[in-house]
Design an enzyme around this catalytic site. Structure first.
Site, PDB file in Angstrom:
ATOM      1  N   GLU A 368       0.864  -1.175   0.000  1.00  0.00           N
ATOM      2  CA  GLU A 368       0.000   0.000   0.000  1.00  0.00           C
ATOM      3  C   GLU A 368       0.904   1.228   0.000  1.00  0.00           C
ATOM      4  OE1 GLU A 368      -3.455   2.192   2.697  1.00  0.00           O
ATOM      5  OE2 GLU A 368      -2.415   0.425   3.455  1.00  0.00           O
ATOM      6  N   ASN A 426      -6.560   5.485  -3.896  1.00  0.00           N
ATOM      7  CA  ASN A 426      -7.791   5.861  -3.201  1.00  0.00           C
ATOM      8  C   ASN A 426      -8.344   7.144  -3.791  1.00  0.00           C
ATOM      9  OD1 ASN A 426      -9.442   7.197  -1.060  1.00  0.00           O
ATOM     10  ND2 ASN A 426      -8.983   5.309   0.029  1.00  0.00           N
ATOM     11  N   GLU A 458      -9.641   2.531  -4.873  1.00  0.00           N
ATOM     12  CA  GLU A 458     -10.281   2.266  -3.585  1.00  0.00           C
ATOM     13  C   GLU A 458     -11.296   3.348  -3.277  1.00  0.00           C
ATOM     14  OE1 GLU A 458      -7.762   1.403  -0.355  1.00  0.00           O
ATOM     15  OE2 GLU A 458      -6.531  -0.032  -1.451  1.00  0.00           O
ATOM     16  N   ASP A 488     -12.738   0.497   0.639  1.00  0.00           N
ATOM     17  CA  ASP A 488     -11.770   0.813   1.688  1.00  0.00           C
ATOM     18  C   ASP A 488     -12.487   1.148   2.994  1.00  0.00           C
ATOM     19  OD1 ASP A 488      -9.272   1.231   2.761  1.00  0.00           O
ATOM     20  OD2 ASP A 488      -9.176   3.332   2.157  1.00  0.00           O
ATOM     21  N   GLU A 545      -6.437  -4.394   7.751  1.00  0.00           N
ATOM     22  CA  GLU A 545      -5.411  -3.380   7.971  1.00  0.00           C
ATOM     23  C   GLU A 545      -5.078  -3.276   9.458  1.00  0.00           C
ATOM     24  OE1 GLU A 545      -6.168   0.034   4.746  1.00  0.00           O
ATOM     25  OE2 GLU A 545      -7.888  -0.264   6.067  1.00  0.00           O
TER      26      GLU A 545
END
Length: 607
Positions: A368, A426, A458, A488, A545
């Site tokens: 990420e 994102n 995302e 997300d 996460e």
């Protein structure tokens, strides 16, 4: 310094041009003051001189045949630059002005006083000139300053800088500034003063009301509020209408914060009851204490407005100005402004990469990528501080574009080196309602000569819910390109089940708030286990996460979670460091020769 001077000059010229004085016909009101100045000094020449960008234009003049002269080496221009009185006893003895146009035309003496607006901008000067050198007495200078004040009063009177608001019937912002200045002069310096600003409604309420109701709604709200305030405060106390939906009043002499604040809170409870029964409005009040004789009126107004904004979320809807809160707000405002420069710089923003781990094999299968900002003066600014500021501004689209461009450029470099990676970026809520966003994504991929299946976007649940119809249309267009989609921060939104079954998503990422300290929370374990099962039943791959210890990892493995990421494995790495990180090919690797990295590298702007 030069840039600051240029900005100040631009603001000064803007203030001058807004008055629409330049190149207007003569006025007896100004001519009367100019004649008085010439008679007082017993000189043949006097003028009201306005300083434009390249000239001195005379609104009124005595003993002058032309209506303007060049600004260069004109004493009135120096007055406009300095905002101070200027006296030149003999131009021929002055090193700077001895070769000026005035000196060449026979002028030997000059005296000018600045014409200053209530906002502090100097428009020019009222000046007197003579053909012989002479001295100037203090009484003459005082009289010249008084005449300058008379000119400014006339300017304000003739150009609609009135003192009463037409809708509320109350003294306006200009009157507040003038009365505040009188307070500073009439009261002993060092005494405490108190001011309260009443905000009639939240910004959102005003926007929604003016869009949904008749245009007279705001006028009625202001009129009713002004009437209620006059009745509540009583005669003998001034209330000022300082902004569209804001009123200001000062405390009576001798009032203390401890004694006055409970009274303000009581009145605000009454105001809330009235507002809710008659209008869709939630008023708030900000109180600020200041030291008389050492405080600027506009500073008091700004601090009171800041406190009133803080009061919106207060249980009493009243807040006292906090220097700490104000400093935080000003810092956020600075960060927002400075981020514009950061986007254009080459050394402030960068992406770092945190490994993502396949649970079954314990191998790194991607990363990420996170946005980082190194401010040239403030140092490292954490994303938790600057991302929310940007998200609420008009910069969100530009930031997404920067991250997308940077992530795809990095992906192209890795692929050129034999590393095939998938980048996930994102996107913010505004991207989902942005016309042509899917097209801009396709253009970016084509520009970098990358296939659509190497990119994943995302999206948060809350982003979808802002304008569901437009968001779904954008997502469908993106999916049609062959670009992957991921949900997300799963679990933090408010329509998870409804949109999980409709979104063409490949991945669900469980937010770290559910994962941290999971090993000691049975209820949270049950919730995470249900999230994993539900997501997988709907065909999604699950990523957890914020994994920071082996106990949490063991639980997630038993619950069937496919991927994890967190400090248990690695902190975010620089691009080259991540390239050196061991990432064996997974079963999801793209069909690209010489692969040494698996395909799932996620580039995320945590908006």
């Amino acid at each position: 310094m030069t840039s600051t001077c240029q900005q100040n000059e631009a603001r000064r010229l803007d203030a001058l041009h807004k008055l629409n004085l330049l190149d207007t016909p003569p006025s007896e009101a100004f001519d009367r003051i100019t004649r008085t100045a010439a008679n007082l000094f017993q000189l043949p020449i006097a003028a009201v001189s306005l300083t434009d960008s390249d000239r001195q234009w005379f609104k009124s003049r005595v003993g002058v045949g032309h209506d303007s002269i060049p600004r260069m080496r004109a004493p009135c221009g120096q007055v406009a630059d300095s905002s101070e009185v200027l006296v030149l006893p003999d131009l021929r003895e002055d090193d700077y002005y001895r070769d000026s146009l005035l000196a060449a035309s026979g002028i030997r003496y000059y005296a000018g006083a600045p014409l200053i607006t209530t906002d502090g901008h100097c428009l020019g000067a009222i000046c007197v000139l003579g053909t012989e050198p002479r001295a100037t007495t203090e009484q003459e200078l005082a009289a010249l300053r008084d005449l300058a004040g008379m000119v400014m009063a006339q300017i304000e009177l003739q150009h609609a800088l009135g003192r009463i608001d037409a809708i509320s019937g109350l003294p306006n912002r200009h009157q507040f500034i003038e009365d505040f200045q009188d307070l500073q002069l009439d009261t002993a310096a060092g005494e405490q003063g108190l001011a309260v600003l009443i905000n009639l409604a939240t910004p959102e309420q005003l926007v929604h009301a003016t869009r949904a109701m008749q245009s007279s709604y705001l006028d009625e709200l202001v009129t009713d509020a002004a009437r209620w305030l006059r009745n509540t405060i009583g005669p003998g106390r001034r209330i000022y209408h300082v902004a569209t939906a804001q009123f200001m009043l000062m405390s009576p002499p001798g009032a203390t914060l401890e004694g006055w604040l409970p009274l303000v809170e009581t009145k605000m409870r009454e105001a809330l009851a009235v507002a809710r029964s008659c209008h869709v409005a939630t008023p708030s009040a900000g109180v600020v204490a200041f030291e008389i004789g050492h405080t600027d009126s506009l500073a008091v107004l700004r601090k009171a407005q800041s406190a009133a904004h803080d009061a919106i979320d207060s249980p009493t809807h009243v807040a006292v100005y906090s220097q700490q809160e104000d400093a935080m707000y000003q810092r956020r405002f600075r960060l927002l402004n400075d981020f514009v420069t950061a986007l254009k710089s080459h050394d402030q923003l960068r992406l770092v990469y945190q490994p993502r781990i396949d649970v079954a094999s314990n191998r790194c299968i991607g990363a990420e990528a996170l946005l980082r900002w190194n401010h040239p003066e403030l140092g490292v600014i954490g994303p938790a501080e600057f991302i929310p500021v940007i998200e609420r501004s008009g910069l969100a689209q530009a930031v997404t574009a920067w991250v997308l461009e940077t992530a795809l450029r990095q992906q192209w470099e890795w692929r050129a080196a034999g590393l095939a990676v998938q980048v996930s970026v994102n996107v913010s809520p505004v991207n989902l309602i942005e016309p042509g966003f899917a097209g801009s994504v396709a253009d970016a991929l084509a520009r970098h000569r990358l296939p659509a299946n190497c990119l994943e976007l995302e999206i948060t649940e809350s982003a979808i819910m802002e304008q569901p119809a437009k968001a779904h249309a954008t997502l469908a267009a993106i999916a049609a390109l062959g670009v992957g989609l991921a949900i997300d921060d799963f679990g933090t939104g408010y329509s998870s089940l409804a949109y999980l079954q409709k979104m063409p998503a490949d991945v669900v990422k469980i937010d770290q708030s559910f994962v941290r300290e999971l090993e000691n929370d049975v209820r949270r374990q049950a919730l995470v286990r249900a999230m994993i099962t539900l997501s997988q039943d709907l065909g999604h791959r699950v990523v957890a996460e914020g994994v920071e210890n082996s106990a949490v990892l063991d639980f997630l493995r038993r619950a069937g979670c496919e991927e994890v990421q967190g400090y248990l494995f690695a902190a975010p790495l620089e691009a080259q460091a991540f390239a050196n990180y061991s990432c064996p090919i997974s079963t999801r690797a793209l069909r690209v020769p010489k692969l040494t990295l698996s395909p799932r590298t996620t580039a995320v702007l945590p908006l």
